[in-house]
Structures are given as C-alpha cells and as structure tokens.
Scaffold this motif. Structure first.
Motif, PDB file in Angstrom:
ATOM      1  N   LEU A 139       0.732  -1.048   0.044  1.00 58.41           N
ATOM      2  CA  LEU A 139       0.038   0.159  -0.271  1.00 58.41           C
ATOM      3  C   LEU A 139       1.167   1.363  -0.311  1.00 58.41           C
ATOM      4  CD1 LEU A 139      -2.619   1.747   0.352  1.00 58.41           C
ATOM      5  CD2 LEU A 139      -2.797   0.864   3.334  1.00 58.41           C
ATOM      6  N   HIS A 140       0.439   2.088  -0.758  1.00 54.45           N
ATOM      7  CA  HIS A 140       1.249   3.658  -1.122  1.00 54.45           C
ATOM      8  C   HIS A 140       0.258   4.494  -0.917  1.00 54.45           C
ATOM      9  CE1 HIS A 140       3.594   6.839  -2.120  1.00 54.45           C
ATOM     10  NE2 HIS A 140       2.902   7.740  -2.765  1.00 54.45           N
ATOM     11  N   ASP A 142      -0.133   8.128  -0.345  1.00 55.80           N
ATOM     12  CA  ASP A 142      -0.293   9.734  -0.113  1.00 55.80           C
ATOM     13  C   ASP A 142      -1.059  10.898   0.874  1.00 55.80           C
ATOM     14  OD1 ASP A 142       0.821  12.250  -1.634  1.00 55.80           O
ATOM     15  OD2 ASP A 142       0.076  11.689  -3.537  1.00 55.80           O
ATOM     16  N   GLN A 178      -0.516  -3.662  -5.704  1.00 50.51           N
ATOM     17  CA  GLN A 178       0.895  -2.407  -5.016  1.00 50.51           C
ATOM     18  C   GLN A 178      -1.021  -1.751  -5.319  1.00 50.51           C
ATOM     19  OE1 GLN A 178       3.871  -1.301  -7.037  1.00 50.51           O
ATOM     20  NE2 GLN A 178       5.294  -1.529  -4.725  1.00 50.51           N
ATOM     21  N   SER A 180      -2.816   2.400  -3.847  1.00 51.19           N
ATOM     22  CA  SER A 180      -2.563   3.290  -3.557  1.00 51.19           C
ATOM     23  C   SER A 180      -4.251   3.983  -3.097  1.00 51.19           C
ATOM     24  CB  SER A 180      -1.938   4.625  -5.095  1.00 51.19           C
ATOM     25  OG  SER A 180      -3.478   4.752  -6.038  1.00 51.19           O
ATOM     26  N   ALA A 182      -4.720   7.898  -1.728  1.00 53.00           N
ATOM     27  CA  ALA A 182      -4.536   9.156  -1.642  1.00 53.00           C
ATOM     28  C   ALA A 182      -5.516  10.614  -1.322  1.00 53.00           C
ATOM     29  CB  ALA A 182      -3.816   9.902  -3.446  1.00 53.00           C
ATOM     30  N   ALA A 198      -0.016   1.640  -7.805  1.00 55.34           N
ATOM     31  CA  ALA A 198       0.147   2.171  -7.188  1.00 55.34           C
ATOM     32  C   ALA A 198       0.364   4.098  -7.851  1.00 55.34           C
ATOM     33  CB  ALA A 198       1.711   1.816  -6.971  1.00 55.34           C
ATOM     34  N   GLY A 200      -2.128   5.726  -8.600  1.00 58.38           N
ATOM     35  CA  GLY A 200      -2.823   6.602  -8.541  1.00 58.38           C
ATOM     36  C   GLY A 200      -3.310   7.087  -9.378  1.00 58.38           C
TER      37      GLY A 200
END
Length: 270
Positions: A139-140, A142, A178, A180, A182, A198, A200
């Motif tokens: 998990l990314h 932002d 992955q 994301s 945000a 990932a 986004g």
C-alpha cells in the motif's frame, strides 16, 4: 358562484386547479418499491456469499480435527489460527450488518469533531494492512501537501476508507499488487481516492460521479456489507462515494468526497 365572485374578473380568470396525475405518482411509487426490492435481494445474496466462505472454512477445520487421530497437536496448531481468524471475520460482519441496518433507519450515532482526512486515511491504512499483507499486496499512501479538514466521526470514516481498501484488494491481482490511497482537495471537498495500483489517480483524472458509477448498482457485482455501510457513512457525512475507470486503463479508482470543514482551508476552484 355568487354574484360578487362573478363580478370579480380575477376570480373568473383563475384557471381551475389541475388534479394531480395519480397514474404518474403510482408509477413512481412502484418503481421505487421495485428498486428497494432489487436492492434487498442483491444485498441478501451478497451477505449469504460473504458468510458462506468463513463458515465453510470453520466446518473444514473442525472436520479435520475430528477425523485425524494421530498428530492432533500439530494439526490444531495449524487449524486453530484459521478458525480464530474466520470467527473474528464473522463477528465483524455481524457488527457491520447491525450498523448497516441502523444507518438505513437513520439511527447510527455519529460523534462529530473537526479532524484531518489524512489522520483518517492513516487509521484506515493500518486497519487494512493485515489483509493486504495476507494477499502479498503493498500500500502506498499519499497524504498530500496540506491537511484536509472535515467534520465527522473519525472511527466511522476510517471504517469506510478501510472498506474501500479491502474492495481494491479483492479486485487487484493477489501476488505483488500495489494499491494506492491518496488524500487531496478539490473545490469545496476533501477527497480520498483508492486505486487498484500504485500509480494513483492523476489530479486532472477525477471525474464527477455519474449514476452508472454508483458502487452499489454495478451490473456485474452485488454490493457487499462493508461497501454498503461505507457508502451510507460517507453520505451521512454529507459526502459522495463512487467508482470510476482510471484514465490510463489501470483498473478502477474508488472516490470518497467529503465537504471541507467550514473553517478549513479553501482549495483552488472553490
């Protein structure tokens, strides 16, 4: 009509009151009832599906423990954690079903406070991490350059964003995917977007919601308990929840939009 009324030109010129179109009202009421019936049917079907999987795992585990007579201790060490996880999942589902019923009846309590959507996103990411790790997904997050202040119930909003991350996890490839999350602002709204990859969502890729983007009225999938509750929680906060296709063809993007707090920062385009 008496003589005074007959001599009054305004009264004489007044058009007769038009009776309401009873047929149209009846058709609208029937359409609404039909939509409610279809929602309940799809919801119950989805609920049965969600409960069937953990129950099947529990039944298989107990069946193994009953049949095997030799190495019960080693087998129990392997199966007991599975049973514990599935029981916890069932308990969470039951809590969500109860919350969903109360939310649809307008009886779900919300303890509102001024909070940043970033803090909600961090709590949701922590709650969803065990599921993502189990599916070999990363998990990314932002958080954006500045805080997005909203008025809301922090645990409930975190629950809603966690449901979006779980939904993305189910749709993304299991191995190496992955996801994301945000947070950013647009106009008078604070946005949380969850993408099934990932990269986004580009800032210029966000589209306003359309009826066909409703997460609970997808033609190919019935709504789940968590997702149904997430939409109601977002709507009880004055927001919207929808899905859209990524502009670069990278799966779906789930979007939760909440009104900025009255004394929060004003975003460009507000």
């Amino acid at each position: 009509m008496n003589q005074a009324e007959a001599d009054d030109p305004d009264i004489c010129a007044a058009p007769a009151a038009q009776p309401p179109d009873v047929h149209q009202q009846l058709q609208a009421a029937l359409a609404q009832l039909d939509e409610e019936r279809r929602f309940r049917t799809r919801f119950l079907s989805s609920l049965a599906h969600e409960l069937r999987n953990p129950l099947a795992s529990l039944r298989s585990g107990f069946s193994l423990l009953q049949r095997v007579k030799g190495s019960q201790d080693a087998l129990a060490a392997q199966v007991n954690p599975l049973i514990d996880r599935q029981l916890s999942h069932l308990m969470r589902l039951m809590d969500e079903v109860d919350d969903l019923a109360r939310a649809r009846a307008g009886q779900l309590p919300l303890h509102r406070e001024r909070l940043s959507l970033q803090s909600v996103a961090e709590a949701a990411a922590a709650a969803a991490q065990p599921l993502l790790s189990a599916h070999v997904q990363s998990l990314h997050v932002d958080a954006g350059p500045s805080a997005m202040w909203v008025e809301g119930d922090a645990p409930r909003l975190a629950q809603a964003l966690t449901a979006l991350l779980q939904e993305a996890s189910r749709h993304a490839p299991s191995a190496g995917a992955q996801i994301s999350l945000a947070v950013h602002g647009r106009g008078g709204s604070a946005m949380a977007t969850v993408a099934e990859h990932a990269g986004g969502l580009p800032q210029d890729g966000l589209q306003p919601p359309r009826p066909e983007d409703d997460l609970l009225h997808s033609a190919d999938q019935a709504p789940g308990v968590s997702l149904s509750l997430a939409r109601l929680v977002i709507e009880l906060h004055g927001g919207r929840l929808w899905a859209q296709a990524h502009p670069h063809g990278l799966g779906r993007v789930l979007v939760a939009a909440l009104p900025l707090a009255a004394d929060g920062p004003v975003q460009p385009g507000a």
